[in-house]
Scaffold this motif. Structure first.
Motif, PDB file in Angstrom:
ATOM      1  N   GLU A   8       9.086   8.039  -3.145  1.00 43.06           N
ATOM      2  CA  GLU A   8       8.641   6.907  -3.958  1.00 43.06           C
ATOM      3  C   GLU A   8       7.989   5.840  -3.089  1.00 43.06           C
ATOM      4  O   GLU A   8       6.995   5.231  -3.453  1.00 43.06           O
ATOM      5  CB  GLU A   8       9.829   6.321  -4.718  1.00 43.06           C
ATOM      6  CG  GLU A   8      10.326   7.194  -5.853  1.00 43.06           C
ATOM      7  CD  GLU A   8      11.623   6.668  -6.432  1.00 43.06           C
ATOM      8  OE1 GLU A   8      12.355   5.951  -5.702  1.00 43.06           O
ATOM      9  OE2 GLU A   8      11.910   6.973  -7.605  1.00 43.06           O
ATOM     10  N   SER A   9       8.582   5.630  -1.876  1.00 47.13           N
ATOM     11  CA  SER A   9       8.030   4.628  -0.968  1.00 47.13           C
ATOM     12  C   SER A   9       6.631   5.020  -0.533  1.00 47.13           C
ATOM     13  O   SER A   9       5.714   4.207  -0.503  1.00 47.13           O
ATOM     14  CB  SER A   9       8.944   4.471   0.248  1.00 47.13           C
ATOM     15  OG  SER A   9       8.409   3.542   1.148  1.00 47.13           O
ATOM     16  N   ALA A  10       6.448   6.293  -0.182  1.00 48.39           N
ATOM     17  CA  ALA A  10       5.128   6.767   0.243  1.00 48.39           C
ATOM     18  C   ALA A  10       4.127   6.669  -0.889  1.00 48.39           C
ATOM     19  O   ALA A  10       2.984   6.268  -0.698  1.00 48.39           O
ATOM     20  CB  ALA A  10       5.229   8.214   0.742  1.00 48.39           C
ATOM     21  N   GLU A  11       4.597   7.022  -2.099  1.00 48.83           N
ATOM     22  CA  GLU A  11       3.714   6.976  -3.264  1.00 48.83           C
ATOM     23  C   GLU A  11       3.215   5.558  -3.508  1.00 48.83           C
ATOM     24  O   GLU A  11       2.032   5.325  -3.726  1.00 48.83           O
ATOM     25  CB  GLU A  11       4.476   7.498  -4.486  1.00 48.83           C
ATOM     26  CG  GLU A  11       3.718   7.422  -5.806  1.00 48.83           C
ATOM     27  CD  GLU A  11       2.724   8.548  -5.976  1.00 48.83           C
ATOM     28  OE1 GLU A  11       2.036   8.551  -7.013  1.00 48.83           O
ATOM     29  OE2 GLU A  11       2.626   9.401  -5.092  1.00 48.83           O
ATOM     30  N   SER A  12       4.135   4.585  -3.446  1.00 53.16           N
ATOM     31  CA  SER A  12       3.749   3.213  -3.747  1.00 53.16           C
ATOM     32  C   SER A  12       2.870   2.625  -2.660  1.00 53.16           C
ATOM     33  O   SER A  12       2.162   1.646  -2.893  1.00 53.16           O
ATOM     34  CB  SER A  12       4.996   2.343  -3.935  1.00 53.16           C
ATOM     35  OG  SER A  12       5.715   2.240  -2.720  1.00 53.16           O
ATOM     36  N   SER A  13       2.920   3.210  -1.451  1.00 55.92           N
ATOM     37  CA  SER A  13       2.124   2.654  -0.360  1.00 55.92           C
ATOM     38  C   SER A  13       0.657   3.072  -0.418  1.00 55.92           C
ATOM     39  O   SER A  13      -0.179   2.462   0.231  1.00 55.92           O
ATOM     40  CB  SER A  13       2.714   3.089   0.992  1.00 55.92           C
ATOM     41  OG  SER A  13       2.465   4.469   1.238  1.00 55.92           O
ATOM     42  N   VAL A  14       0.349   4.113  -1.186  1.00 50.50           N
ATOM     43  CA  VAL A  14      -1.037   4.600  -1.237  1.00 50.50           C
ATOM     44  C   VAL A  14      -2.000   3.531  -1.748  1.00 50.50           C
ATOM     45  O   VAL A  14      -3.013   3.249  -1.082  1.00 50.50           O
ATOM     46  CB  VAL A  14      -1.141   5.898  -2.071  1.00 50.50           C
ATOM     47  CG1 VAL A  14      -2.604   6.263  -2.315  1.00 50.50           C
ATOM     48  CG2 VAL A  14      -0.422   7.034  -1.363  1.00 50.50           C
ATOM     49  N   ARG A  16      -1.656   0.356  -1.722  1.00 51.58           N
ATOM     50  CA  ARG A  16      -1.685  -0.735  -0.746  1.00 51.58           C
ATOM     51  C   ARG A  16      -2.549  -0.368   0.447  1.00 51.58           C
ATOM     52  O   ARG A  16      -3.305  -1.200   0.960  1.00 51.58           O
ATOM     53  CB  ARG A  16      -0.257  -1.087  -0.292  1.00 51.58           C
ATOM     54  CG  ARG A  16       0.585  -1.771  -1.356  1.00 51.58           C
ATOM     55  CD  ARG A  16       1.776  -2.481  -0.729  1.00 51.58           C
ATOM     56  NE  ARG A  16       2.674  -1.564  -0.047  1.00 51.58           N
ATOM     57  CZ  ARG A  16       3.704  -0.952  -0.635  1.00 51.58           C
ATOM     58  NH1 ARG A  16       3.943  -1.141  -1.927  1.00 51.58           N
ATOM     59  NH2 ARG A  16       4.493  -0.151   0.057  1.00 51.58           N
ATOM     60  N   ARG A  17      -2.422   0.874   0.918  1.00 53.95           N
ATOM     61  CA  ARG A  17      -3.246   1.318   2.049  1.00 53.95           C
ATOM     62  C   ARG A  17      -4.721   1.311   1.677  1.00 53.95           C
ATOM     63  O   ARG A  17      -5.573   0.879   2.452  1.00 53.95           O
ATOM     64  CB  ARG A  17      -2.840   2.735   2.497  1.00 53.95           C
ATOM     65  CG  ARG A  17      -1.514   2.804   3.216  1.00 53.95           C
ATOM     66  CD  ARG A  17      -1.474   3.962   4.210  1.00 53.95           C
ATOM     67  NE  ARG A  17      -1.953   5.234   3.705  1.00 53.95           N
ATOM     68  CZ  ARG A  17      -1.211   6.122   3.057  1.00 53.95           C
ATOM     69  NH1 ARG A  17       0.049   5.853   2.770  1.00 53.95           N
ATOM     70  NH2 ARG A  17      -1.732   7.277   2.682  1.00 53.95           N
ATOM     71  N   ALA A  43      -7.936   5.438   5.165  1.00 55.96           N
ATOM     72  CA  ALA A  43      -6.611   5.292   4.559  1.00 55.96           C
ATOM     73  C   ALA A  43      -5.782   6.563   4.683  1.00 55.96           C
ATOM     74  O   ALA A  43      -4.595   6.569   4.335  1.00 55.96           O
ATOM     75  CB  ALA A  43      -6.744   4.918   3.083  1.00 55.96           C
ATOM     76  N   TYR A  53      -5.409   6.139  -8.580  1.00 54.72           N
ATOM     77  CA  TYR A  53      -5.065   4.721  -8.704  1.00 54.72           C
ATOM     78  C   TYR A  53      -6.256   3.842  -9.081  1.00 54.72           C
ATOM     79  O   TYR A  53      -6.089   2.826  -9.753  1.00 54.72           O
ATOM     80  CB  TYR A  53      -4.484   4.208  -7.382  1.00 54.72           C
ATOM     81  CG  TYR A  53      -3.178   4.852  -7.016  1.00 54.72           C
ATOM     82  CD1 TYR A  53      -1.992   4.472  -7.633  1.00 54.72           C
ATOM     83  CD2 TYR A  53      -3.130   5.872  -6.062  1.00 54.72           C
ATOM     84  CE1 TYR A  53      -0.788   5.071  -7.303  1.00 54.72           C
ATOM     85  CE2 TYR A  53      -1.924   6.473  -5.725  1.00 54.72           C
ATOM     86  CZ  TYR A  53      -0.767   6.068  -6.353  1.00 54.72           C
ATOM     87  OH  TYR A  53       0.429   6.665  -6.039  1.00 54.72           O
TER      88      TYR A  53
END
Length: 200
Positions: A8-14, A16-17, A43, A53
């Protein structure tokens, strides 16, 4: 609060990156000279991930503008609803928009240079969001005029347009190594506005 899993953390960071990379590239190269491929490569994501996204490069540009405006709108709303003299609230609001613009200077630079390159539909969305912010700021000016604290020689609309015209040009001349801090510049801007609004 449930724990966030690594996935989930990696998913939400996409997103943002993607936004961080797009902001840097748009500021360095310009919106029109930056390709989607450059963004996804920098990215370290696929085009498919980006399009999950953001529908387009336009969407990235619009979000870069919108995220700062959301921050500024939240802070302005907090200032506007507080008690206290209207002149002090206007002073705080006027300084805050300068400081928050400087704190997000790459975003401000991109917005100043590139918003006209958005599609007509996206430009309308951006103008609508900006208008809501200006209307709230203007309501403080109007309140001061109605209370006799500020002069009404100049319509509040013109006051707001003049002030934000100056704020929007910050990205063309501000340098971090300059002698004045963002807060000092914000205070000077606010002083100029309050001086111009002084009731005769």
């Amino acid at each position: 609060m449930p724990a966030v899993t690594p996935d989930e953390s990696a998913e939400s960071s996409v997103p943002r990156r993607l936004l961080a990379v797009a902001t840097r590239l748009f500021a360095e190269k310009g919106f029109d000279r930056t390709s989607v491929q450059e963004i996804v490569d920098a990215a370290n994501v696929t085009k498919g991930a980006m399009y999950h996204y953001f529908d387009s490069k336009d969407d990235l540009l619009a979000e870069i503008y919108a995220r700062v405006l959301r921050l500024q709108m939240s802070r302005l709303a907090e200032i506007a609803r507080q008690d206290g003299p209207v002149a002090e609230r206007v002073r705080r609001a006027a300084a805050d928009v300068v400081v928050s613009t400087i704190d997000n200077l790459d975003d401000a630079t991109i917005s100043f240079r590139s918003l006209h390159q958005l599609s007509p539909a996206k430009q309308r969305e951006v103008r609508d969001e900006r208008r809501r912010y200006h209307e709230l700021f203007r309501s403080l000016i109007t309140e001061g005029q109605e209370r006799g604290v500020f002069t009404d020689r100049v319509p509040a609309d013109i006051v707001v347009d003049f002030y934000f015209g100056s704020v929007h040009h910050l990205s063309t001349w501000y340098h971090p190594e300059g002698a004045l801090s963002p807060q000092q510049i914000g205070d000077h801007y606010a002083d100029l506005l309050l001086t111009a609004l002084q009731s005769a």
